[in-house]
Design an enzyme around this catalytic site. Structure first.
Site, mmCIF file in Angstrom:
data_model
loop_
_atom_site.group_PDB
_atom_site.id
_atom_site.type_symbol
_atom_site.label_atom_id
_atom_site.label_comp_id
_atom_site.label_asym_id
_atom_site.label_seq_id
_atom_site.Cartn_x
_atom_site.Cartn_y
_atom_site.Cartn_z
ATOM 1 N N SER A 56 86.890 98.399 4.301
ATOM 2 C CA SER A 56 87.191 97.292 3.200
ATOM 3 C C SER A 56 88.221 97.487 3.290
ATOM 4 O O SER A 56 88.861 96.358 2.168
ATOM 5 C CB SER A 56 85.818 97.468 2.395
ATOM 6 O OG SER A 56 85.870 98.570 1.617
ATOM 7 N N LYS A 129 87.160 100.196 -4.537
ATOM 8 C CA LYS A 129 87.957 98.360 -4.776
ATOM 9 C C LYS A 129 88.726 98.777 -5.239
ATOM 10 O O LYS A 129 89.746 99.490 -6.094
ATOM 11 C CB LYS A 129 86.930 97.354 -5.112
ATOM 12 C CG LYS A 129 85.418 97.083 -4.085
ATOM 13 C CD LYS A 129 85.394 96.948 -2.881
ATOM 14 C CE LYS A 129 84.072 97.246 -1.553
ATOM 15 N NZ LYS A 129 85.009 96.590 -0.282
#
Length: 245
Positions: A56, A129
């Site tokens: 990701s 993230k």
């Protein structure tokens, strides 16, 4: 024939050498214990290692990369736009995984390495993230150029990975105001990241509590060929704070 004093002197040398060896071993043990305790304190309060379990954050972070996380953020140093953060699952982001079976010796070694911060067996319980929205920010995507904006400021994001021929930094549009005490986070691999955009059905609607942040990742430590500092691209977010309503 040597006199008695010489014989006694030679005999006395043997226990002295034995005593020196014991003192040497004791010093080694003390050094080892101190090193373990210092490593534990550093891991607990200053920095910690994690590995990357998913794609990701590509191309910034690759699967199985090791990152070093500064745990002084956000408790003693504030979070900033663009920071790459490690955080605990806010609830519903991760699919529960069974603990892998390990031989006792391997499990013991892994526990020790985790204790001193050289291993991260709980990496699968955390996420990595990039911080896009801080409390009070208005985060919107996408404009006519496919850009995301924060507080009305369009972002030119060089760290984003997109499919070939694609210019939109998000497959889906969104319009969110970040609540107090929360973050809006996104993966750099924008079309393959289950981030704040795709967790709206979780209890916190995709937002991440600042209290869940373990720390800020600041370097890729392994493998050696991936070694690099992780910046937060202040030029990308220039003017965002001043534009906040």
């Amino acid at each position: 024939m040597p006199d008695g004093d010489e014989v006694d002197g030679k005999a006395a040398a043997k226990p002295t050498r034995g005593r020196s060896a014991l003192l040497f071993l004791r010093d080694l043990l003390v050094i080892f214990v101190v090193a373990v305790l210092v490593s534990f304190l550093i891991k607990t309060f200053l920095i910690r290692s994690f590995f990357i379990p998913s794609q990701s954050m590509e191309q910034t972070l690759e699967i199985d990369d090791r990152i070093i996380v500064n745990q002084l953020v956000p408790d003693l140093a504030p979070l900033e736009h663009g920071d790459v953060v490690v955080f605990k699952d806010p609830g519903g982001w991760l699919t529960p995984r069974p603990e892998p079976e390990q031989p006792p010796l391997v499990a013991a070694v892994d526990w020790f390495l985790a204790f001193v911060g050289l291993s991260a067996p709980d990496s699968n319980d955390h996420l990595v993230k990039r911080v896009i929205g801080l409390p009070g920010d208005h985060v919107v995507c996408c404009n006519a150029l496919g850009q995301m904006s924060v507080n009305g400021i369009p972002l030119d994001e060089p760290y984003v990975t997109l499919p070939p021929g694609e210019s939109r930094v998000s497959r889906d549009d969104f319009d969110q105001v970040v609540p107090e005490g929360m973050l809006w986070v996104m993966g750099d691999n924008r079309w393959d990241s289950k981030d704040s955009r795709y967790n709206a059905d979780t209890p916190l609607k995709g937002f991440v509590p600042i209290d869940n942040v373990v720390g800020k990742a600041f370097v890729v430590s392994w493998p050696v060929e991936h070694w690099t500092w992780l910046g937060n691209y202040p030029e990308v977010f220039a003017g965002v704070d001043e534009a906040k309503g």
